[in-house]
Design an enzyme around this catalytic site. Structure first.
Site, mmCIF file in Angstrom:
data_model
loop_
_atom_site.group_PDB
_atom_site.id
_atom_site.type_symbol
_atom_site.label_atom_id
_atom_site.label_comp_id
_atom_site.label_asym_id
_atom_site.label_seq_id
_atom_site.Cartn_x
_atom_site.Cartn_y
_atom_site.Cartn_z
ATOM 1 N N HIS A 474 0.836 -1.201 0.000
ATOM 2 C CA HIS A 474 0.000 0.000 0.000
ATOM 3 C C HIS A 474 0.877 1.260 0.000
ATOM 4 O O HIS A 474 0.732 2.141 -0.848
ATOM 5 C CB HIS A 474 -0.932 -0.016 1.217
ATOM 6 C CG HIS A 474 -1.841 1.164 1.302
ATOM 7 N ND1 HIS A 474 -3.165 1.112 0.941
ATOM 8 C CD2 HIS A 474 -1.621 2.445 1.692
ATOM 9 C CE1 HIS A 474 -3.714 2.307 1.096
ATOM 10 N NE2 HIS A 474 -2.790 3.138 1.565
ATOM 11 N N GLU A 475 1.800 1.317 0.941
ATOM 12 C CA GLU A 475 2.653 2.508 1.040
ATOM 13 C C GLU A 475 3.578 2.617 -0.175
ATOM 14 O O GLU A 475 3.857 3.715 -0.657
ATOM 15 C CB GLU A 475 3.453 2.499 2.349
ATOM 16 C CG GLU A 475 2.604 2.498 3.622
ATOM 17 C CD GLU A 475 1.466 3.515 3.627
ATOM 18 O OE1 GLU A 475 1.603 4.570 2.986
ATOM 19 O OE2 GLU A 475 0.423 3.235 4.245
ATOM 20 N N HIS A 478 1.672 4.372 -2.877
ATOM 21 C CA HIS A 478 1.760 5.833 -2.737
ATOM 22 C C HIS A 478 3.134 6.302 -3.203
ATOM 23 O O HIS A 478 3.267 7.319 -3.870
ATOM 24 C CB HIS A 478 1.581 6.236 -1.269
ATOM 25 C CG HIS A 478 0.168 6.194 -0.775
ATOM 26 N ND1 HIS A 478 -0.855 6.862 -1.394
ATOM 27 C CD2 HIS A 478 -0.384 5.578 0.302
ATOM 28 C CE1 HIS A 478 -1.989 6.656 -0.719
ATOM 29 N NE2 HIS A 478 -1.724 5.873 0.310
ATOM 30 N N HIS A 481 3.608 6.418 -6.928
ATOM 31 C CA HIS A 481 2.815 7.530 -7.474
ATOM 32 C C HIS A 481 3.642 8.819 -7.382
ATOM 33 O O HIS A 481 3.645 9.645 -8.283
ATOM 34 C CB HIS A 481 1.525 7.668 -6.658
ATOM 35 C CG HIS A 481 0.464 8.496 -7.302
ATOM 36 N ND1 HIS A 481 -0.671 8.882 -6.644
ATOM 37 C CD2 HIS A 481 0.353 9.004 -8.543
ATOM 38 C CE1 HIS A 481 -1.428 9.589 -7.458
ATOM 39 N NE2 HIS A 481 -0.826 9.684 -8.605
HETATM 40 ZN ZN ZN Z 1 -3.107 5.195 1.787
#
Ligand code: ZN
Length: 685
Positions: A474-475, A478, A481
């Site tokens: 998940h991190e 980010h 991105h």
């Molecule tokens: Zn998040």
């Protein structure tokens, strides 16, 4: 002799080992001073251009960010009293500076001139977007209001920030005001050892015998899930859902009722001052969703489609409690308890049992391999950077140049994976450097990835649970991105300028690979045998993942609909109106009956104490985006290189430079389809 301040030097990466708390305030003071005089110069230009206005402002904001980012980061991961004081001392100064900037008439006029100049038409889209975002933010700060209204706007904003703080304080005080000292262990039968240990520790720290139960989540949740003592579950449930209200054991003592009423009414006034029909419309001015109707339709549709599954699941748990345990009516404090028993009976997969399959080094390398297959990048650990703790690992990110003729460094990141003292809990990604064009060349993006995994013992590799691997992905989502961006205007590069309701798209999207056997084949490797995670275990995990997902969806929708409907009100509200909005939502959406005294809204910090007002829907909204984006990989192959390339180009590389809906449509060929989420959650076949 004048001492040098490392925060005022220019570095490719922050000089973490030299930063002292004593450097913080002088550096920020100095930088704010420099910024103010630079802004005075910008205001003075006669013919505003990209170079003398937007670029000049970007440069000074970047200088400030380069100093503030490591300070904020250290405050989060290596805190000390001195650093905390210095950090807090800077907050009002920075906030004052931002307000000044948002209300600077001459700067606003310069941007307006730039927007209507012939130069604007010739600028690349990212620069145009940056100018438009800046103008929008000026307007949302009340810049073009008459003076008297501007003054009122400032008063309302200030009062709202005080009220938000008051709301959070009341919740905190109410949470802490309740505790229960238990001295007979029989009363706690069923509680797992971790929770018992915590309760024991709490008692000891207060000089009490036995165990101390509190309403903090790490004690509240296990009690609801595991404690066999139904009276105790009821007592804690009641205390929890009436916190900061006119009901329950501390009725009226920390009542957020008047605070909420004032907040909602002031938000209405603020939106009206800016010319919006209601606060929901104001909130959407910076989001991907366009109109309140669009959001309401989305939430109502999702509720309608999820309700049958939720009803089925609720009936199942009721039947389980009745047939297996002789309980005729399931009360709210029984729901988690029997839900957990049912889950264990059906899919007994403990996270602890999964740890041996996920040695950290292997899982991290596996994650880089996923990125390599999807986006043709190489990630390598490097050394020689200054770090804040020996646990921190540093990585260079290279884009492979097509034709195999070499590679190009595009970004860097720090990974601080393990829990320790003086480090904030949870997991997050933060921006250390934004990609931007400078006179010296391109400034590469740098990210911090922070997690709080159980640290390794001695020299052995840490073993992660599957949940921890999902968090890591998940991190990292980010992170990529932020790091894969090709945009070179800081305002809209990487995660900057991305609409709030779209920002979780890449992060939730990347989690999908943790649930695919084709990926788990190289993500997992038993630390003793080297065997990958067996498929039978994965099947169980997948079934457990969607356990009660209909009920969970409905619960989230109750919160989201309440938040959004409340902020669509146009007439002044009082406490009973707030309650009746919630009751109306519940009567149409809820599957589980709420206890009459339930006052959950009085502790709904996301919308009254934090930044989610008329924005709680974002969670579900972004889940649809990520599920639907992933469904294309499901169709074309989860390691399909061309599909990966499209996702990279249309979503990851554009950052905030493209409107979020346009970006999504460019990748998916159509607008998001919520069926993808329903299918992913097992709510429909
Ligand atoms: Zn998040």
């Amino acid at each position: 002799m004048r001492e040098t301040n490392p925060l005022l030097e220019t570095h490719e990466l922050p000089p973490f080992e030299r930063i002292e708390a004593s450097h913080v305030e002088p550096a920020i003071d100095e930088l704010l001073g420099r910024s103010r005089s630079a802004i005075a110069d910008i205001e003075g230009v006669t013919a505003p251009s990209w170079a003398n206005t937007a670029e000049a402002l970007e440069a000074l904001q970047d200088a400030l960010a380069q100093a503030w980012s490591p300070i904020g980061h250290l405050h989060g991961v290596a805190d000390s009293d001195a650093l905390r004081d210095a950090y807090n001392a800077c907050l009002p100064k920075l906030s004052e500076f931002r307000t000044e900037l948002g209300q600077n008439d001459r700067l606003f006029a310069a941007y307006e001139t730039l927007r209507s100049s012939p130069e604007y038409e010739s600028l690349p889209p990212a620069r145009q977007k940056a100018i438009n975002n800046t103008l929008r933010d000026f307007r949302l700060s009340g810049i073009d209001l008459p003076k008297a209204e501007q003054k009122r706007f400032a008063e309302v904003s200030k009062r709202l920030s005080e009220l938000s703080a008051k709301f959070s304080e009341n919740v905190l005080d109410a949470t802490q005001a309740w505790s229960k000292n238990v001295t007979n262990e029989i009363e706690l039968a069923g509680l797992p050892d971790t929770a018992l240990g915590l309760a024991r520790q709490m008692a000891q720290s207060k000089g009490l015998d036995g165990w101390l139960l509190t309403l903090d989540f790490p004690l509240y949740l296990p009690t609801q899930q595991y404690c066999d003592n139904r009276d105790l579950r009821e007592e804690m449930y009641t205390a929890y859902v009436t916190r900061a209200s006119d009901k329950g054991p501390n009725a009226g003592e920390f009542d957020n009722g008047p605070v909420m009423t004032e907040i909602v009414n002031l938000r209405q006034e603020l939106a009206a001052l800016l010319g919006f029909a209601n606060y929901a419309e104001y909130s959407l001015a910076t989001k991907m969703a366009n109109t309140p109707k669009e959001v309401m339709d989305f939430l109502e549709e999702l509720a309608r489609r999820s309700k049958p599954a939720a009803e089925r699941e609720f009936a199942e748990v009721c039947a389980f409690a009745r047939d297996g345990h002789g309980l005729d009516t399931l009360a709210p404090w029984d729901l988690n308890y029997y839900g957990e028993k049912l889950r264990l009976a059906r899919y007994d997969v403990s996270q602890e049992a999964l740890r041996p399959y996920f040695p950290a080094t292997h899982a991290i390398q596996g994650m880089f391999e996923v990125a390599n297959r999807l986006y043709d990048v190489t990630i390598e650990q490097t050394s020689g950077w200054q770090v804040w703790h020996p646990d921190v690992r540093c990585f260079d990110v290279y884009r492979n140049v097509s034709g195999g003729s070499g590679r190009e460094l595009i970004a860097r990141f720090y990974l601080d994976a393990y829990a320790r003292e003086h480090k904030q809990g949870g997991a997050w990604m933060d921006d250390c450097r934004a990609r931007r064009e400078t006179p010296q060349g391109t400034q590469l993006p740098v990210a911090y990835l922070t997690c709080n995994f159980t640290s390794p013992i001695g020299d052995a590799d840490a073993l992660l649970t599957h949940n921890e691997v999902v968090t890591l992905f998940h991190e990292f989502g980010h992170g990529i991105h932020h790091m894969f961006t090709r945009v070179d205007v800081a305002e809209v590069s990487g995660i900057n300028g991305v609409a709030w309701d779209a920002v979780e798209l890449p992060s939730q999207f990347m989690e999908n690979w943790c649930w695919e056997s084709e990926a788990l084949a190289f993500l997992s490797s038993h630390h003793e045998t080297g065997e990958p995670l067996p498929d039978a275990l994965l099947c169980k995990m997948l079934a457990a993942k969607n356990f009660q997902s209909g009920m969970q969806t409905i619960r989230q929708l109750e919160f989201a609909l309440f938040d959004f409907r409340l902020h669509m009100e146009t007439a002044a509200v009082d406490g009973s109106r707030i309650q009746s909005v919630l009751d109306e939502i519940r009567s149409t959406v809820a599957v589980v009956p709420a206890a009459g005294e339930n006052r959950f809204q009085h502790s709904f910090g996301h919308i009254f104490g934090g930044g989610y007002a008329a924005g709680y829907y974002s969670y579900k909204w972004a889940e649809v985006l990520s599920a639907d984006a992933f469904s294309r990989f499901r169709e074309e192959g989860i390691f399909n290189r061309q599909t990966g390339e499209r996702f990279l180009e249309e979503i990851l590389e554009v950052g905030g430079s493209v409107d979020a809906m346009d970006m999504f449509v460019a990748f998916r060929g159509r607008e998001p389809d919520l069926e993808s989420l329903l299918r992913q959650d097992g709510i429909i076949e």
